[in-house]
Design a protein around this motif. Sequence first.
Motif, PDB file in Angstrom:
ATOM      1  N   SER A  25       0.983  -1.420  -0.080  1.00 42.58           N
ATOM      2  CA  SER A  25       0.047   0.019   0.088  1.00 42.58           C
ATOM      3  C   SER A  25       0.998   1.395   0.006  1.00 42.58           C
ATOM      4  O   SER A  25       1.796   1.291   1.011  1.00 42.58           O
ATOM      5  CB  SER A  25      -0.871   0.090   1.290  1.00 42.58           C
ATOM      6  OG  SER A  25      -1.615  -1.229   1.294  1.00 42.58           O
ATOM      7  N   ALA A  28      -1.536   6.280   2.471  1.00 43.88           N
ATOM      8  CA  ALA A  28      -2.373   5.811   3.958  1.00 43.88           C
ATOM      9  C   ALA A  28      -2.629   7.481   4.650  1.00 43.88           C
ATOM     10  O   ALA A  28      -1.718   8.250   4.289  1.00 43.88           O
ATOM     11  CB  ALA A  28      -1.670   5.012   4.707  1.00 43.88           C
ATOM     12  N   TYR A  34      -0.535   1.938  10.327  1.00 43.21           N
ATOM     13  CA  TYR A  34      -0.380   1.435   8.961  1.00 43.21           C
ATOM     14  C   TYR A  34       0.332   0.409   9.051  1.00 43.21           C
ATOM     15  O   TYR A  34       1.479  -0.061   9.888  1.00 43.21           O
ATOM     16  CB  TYR A  34       0.458   2.367   8.361  1.00 43.21           C
ATOM     17  CG  TYR A  34       0.937   2.225   6.939  1.00 43.21           C
ATOM     18  CD1 TYR A  34       0.036   2.004   5.881  1.00 43.21           C
ATOM     19  CD2 TYR A  34       2.437   2.044   6.749  1.00 43.21           C
ATOM     20  CE1 TYR A  34       0.652   1.752   4.643  1.00 43.21           C
ATOM     21  CE2 TYR A  34       2.959   1.682   5.418  1.00 43.21           C
ATOM     22  CZ  TYR A  34       1.948   1.297   4.390  1.00 43.21           C
ATOM     23  OH  TYR A  34       2.520   1.012   3.328  1.00 43.21           O
TER      24      TYR A  34
END
Length: 169
Positions: A25, A28, A34
């Motif tokens: 990812s 964020a 995270y």
Amino acid sequence: MLRPLATLTLLVLAAPAASHVTLESREAPAHSYYKAQLRVGHGCKGSPTVRVRMRLPEGTVSIKPQPKPGWKVETARVKLAQPVDDGHGGKITETVGEVVWSGGRLLDEHFDEFAVMMRLPDRPGATLYFPVVQECEQGVHRWIEIPERGKSARDYREPAPALRLTPRQ
Ligand SMILES: [Cu+2]
């Protein structure tokens, strides 16, 4: 049996971003928790990966690597330049500066993921870099290049994995 193989080849060709060492990812929300999922897509010119070191960007706190079967995980602590609230009425004065995985053996024809949980800094719009040194039985990749202004990761051979912070939620 030819059909599944052909499908696999297509998938590989369509996903160049899955090679290198990258974060799963890449965006964020600022100040959120995270999970950095570091993906190691290949070895060093065919040689298996045996050690992965990841530096944590400044401002990340509450860093916890996920235990990984077959790998030893170690952390190195550093003092924070600026103490931050711990969310429970106290201050955090030091954090993990680096996470090291060793003792495993990841073949070049395989990929694997290495996960670290953290809280991100409250800096919407900022890009955080997670420089990684990938050591193989033979050779090393230093994924530590940080793009200059006006350039992107694509302009570099060994760009550092990057995360963009979006507005706080
Ligand atoms: Cu690559």
